[in-house]
Design a protein around this motif. Structure first.
Motif, PDB file in Angstrom:
ATOM      1  N   SER A   1     -11.953   9.288   3.418  1.00  0.00           N
ATOM      2  CA  SER A   1     -11.700   7.923   3.900  1.00  0.00           C
ATOM      3  C   SER A   1     -11.331   6.996   2.736  1.00  0.00           C
ATOM      4  N   ILE A   2     -11.949   7.260   1.594  1.00  0.00           N
ATOM      5  CA  ILE A   2     -11.622   6.456   0.405  1.00  0.00           C
ATOM      6  C   ILE A   2     -10.182   6.747  -0.027  1.00  0.00           C
TER       7      ILE A   2
ATOM      8  N   VAL B   1      -7.723   7.863   1.823  1.00  0.00           N
ATOM      9  CA  VAL B   1      -6.736   7.407   2.808  1.00  0.00           C
ATOM     10  C   VAL B   1      -6.442   5.908   2.620  1.00  0.00           C
ATOM     11  N   VAL B   2      -7.464   5.146   2.267  1.00  0.00           N
ATOM     12  CA  VAL B   2      -7.256   3.709   2.081  1.00  0.00           C
ATOM     13  C   VAL B   2      -6.572   3.423   0.728  1.00  0.00           C
ATOM     14  N   LEU B   3      -6.897   4.249  -0.270  1.00  0.00           N
ATOM     15  CA  LEU B   3      -6.242   4.076  -1.578  1.00  0.00           C
ATOM     16  C   LEU B   3      -4.755   4.448  -1.493  1.00  0.00           C
TER      17      LEU B   3
ATOM     18  N   TRP C   1      -2.860   4.094   1.181  1.00  0.00           N
ATOM     19  CA  TRP C   1      -2.220   2.965   1.874  1.00  0.00           C
ATOM     20  C   TRP C   1      -2.016   1.793   0.902  1.00  0.00           C
ATOM     21  N   ALA C   2      -3.051   1.531   0.067  1.00  0.00           N
ATOM     22  CA  ALA C   2      -2.950   0.442  -0.912  1.00  0.00           C
ATOM     23  C   ALA C   2      -1.833   0.727  -1.920  1.00  0.00           C
TER      24      ALA C   2
ATOM     25  N   LYS D   1       1.372  -0.278  -0.435  1.00  0.00           N
ATOM     26  CA  LYS D   1       1.452  -1.751  -0.435  1.00  0.00           C
ATOM     27  C   LYS D   1       1.910  -2.263  -1.800  1.00  0.00           C
TER      28      LYS D   1
ATOM     29  N   GLU E   1      -1.005   3.021   7.829  1.00  0.00           N
ATOM     30  CA  GLU E   1      -2.198   2.229   8.165  1.00  0.00           C
ATOM     31  C   GLU E   1      -2.809   2.691   9.497  1.00  0.00           C
TER      32      GLU E   1
ATOM     33  N   GLY F   1      -4.498   5.887   9.158  1.00  0.00           N
ATOM     34  CA  GLY F   1      -5.737   5.645   8.405  1.00  0.00           C
ATOM     35  C   GLY F   1      -6.829   5.062   9.293  1.00  0.00           C
TER      36      GLY F   1
END
Lengths: 69, 288
Positions: free
Chosen positions: B73-74, B76-78, B80-81, B84, B265, B268
């Motif tokens: 989960s960490i 997947v968000v990194l 996406w970031a 960005k 996103e 995610g």
């Protein structure tokens, strides 16, 4: 709710899980049948919970500009 | 005709179409898993004292899987970031770690399942139980010739070409485990005396009932396989979607990068939901 907001909920839930596992480990260790493994679980869970809190803070700082929506 | 709000959010809701869609889908998923969790609670509360099993599952493997999913989960968000911040190469590397984590999770889960199918409980005619892993079984044919098997093939089985089939009948099974006087002793090992694990060779004539820890074993195993099986299917589904966006679907990054970021996103968001379900499942099934 954006991925950022859900991730904060997720990290919070993970910290709560670490607290539950720590409580489980320490309470098992206190019983007459308690083993060193139970104590290790307790200590490792506390450490994991703290690490997740530090990560959560870092994450909030890093993604300051991204919306919660 | 262009469909509005596929990339940019609607001014009044602040959401683009796919985000509304995934949240509606996740709401239905909450109801699905919520119903199963409610079933679990009702079954557990309604179970007579001493019949609900404890320490049946492998806690270290469950813990490892929890760490793997939280890490995914960490990542997947990194990932996406990174998109960005317009860093596609970094996204590719980080998201590949997410995919690797999903694979590790499924491999560990399959080991756990395999272990349960090799774990047997034998009820003997004298009322005692033997609980442990089946290491082998011996069968006899009509000529009383013995045949050894690594697994258990039922109380009897037939084999051979049509017309010349041979029937084999169980002679004995060998179980590496412990003997117990009651089910309560097996279900709550800390309450009972310390059980020394050793090999038990049990003659077929002594066996009243034999079965493995599959979903048919008891209520706990049934709800365990239902919940974790459904969760594993979600992990497979999520990994397939993330894998598609990461691999063949990545061509969109060049043509429509904003829409691509939205896709990452949304996938995610689903992945986080799947991991949140596990965060509830792990303590409920493994620890409590």
């Amino acid at each position: 709710m954006s991925l950022k907001a859900l991730h904060i909920v997720f990290v919070t839930a993970s910290v709560v899980l670490a607290a539950v596992v720590a409580f489980w480990g320490f309470s098992n260790y206190m019983t007459p049948e308690g083993t060193r493994t139970d104590l290790t679980y307790g200590i490792a869970s506390v450490a994991s919970g703290l690490a997740l809190l530090v990560y959560g803070r870092y994450f909030l700082k890093k993604l300051k500009k991204i919306s919660y929506l | 005709m262009d469909i509005p709000y596929t990339v940019h959010p609607r001014a009044d809701t602040g959401l683009y179409n796919a985000k509304v869609g995934i949240w509606l889908f996740l709401a239905s998923e909450v109801m699905l898993f919520g119903a199963l969790f409610s079933s679990y609670i009702l079954l557990r509360v309604g179970a007579p004292d001493g019949t609900w099993p404890h320490s049946v599952l492998n806690i270290p493997l469950g813990t490892l899987n929890t760490i793997v999913l939280i890490s995914s989960s960490i990542t997947v968000v990194l990932a996406w970031a990174s998109l960005k911040l317009n860093n596609f190469a970094r996204y590719r590397v980080i998201q590949s770690i997410t995919l690797l984590c999903s694979l590790i999770f499924l491999v560990i889960k399959s080991f756990e399942y395999r272990d349960k199918f090799a774990h047997y409980q034998v009820v003997q005619k004298d009322g005692k139980y033997v609980d442990g892993h089946l290491t082998g079984s011996v069968y006899l044919d009509a000529d009383k010739k013995t045949r050894e098997e690594h697994g258990f093939r039922g109380l009897s089985f037939t084999e051979g070409p049509k017309g010349a089939q041979k029937k084999f009948t169980l002679e004995s099974v060998t179980v590496n485990g412990f003997e117990a006087k009651s089910l309560a002793e097996i279900n709550n090992p800390k309450v009972g005396v310390h059980h020394e694990h050793k090999d038990f060779k049990i003659a077929a004539a002594q066996i009243k009932k034999i079965g493995n820890y599959g979903p048919w074993h008891n209520t706990y195993m049934a709800i365990y396989f239902t919940l974790t099986g459904l969760h594993a299917l979600h992990v497979i589904g999520g990994a397939l979607v993330i894998g598609y966006i990461w691999g063949p679907g990545a061509a969109m990054w060049k043509t429509d990068p904003e829409r691509y970021i939205n896709r990452v996103e949304v996938s995610g968001l689903f992945w986080h939901f799947v991991d949140l379900v596990w965060i509830f499942l792990f303590p409920v099934l493994y620890l409590l």
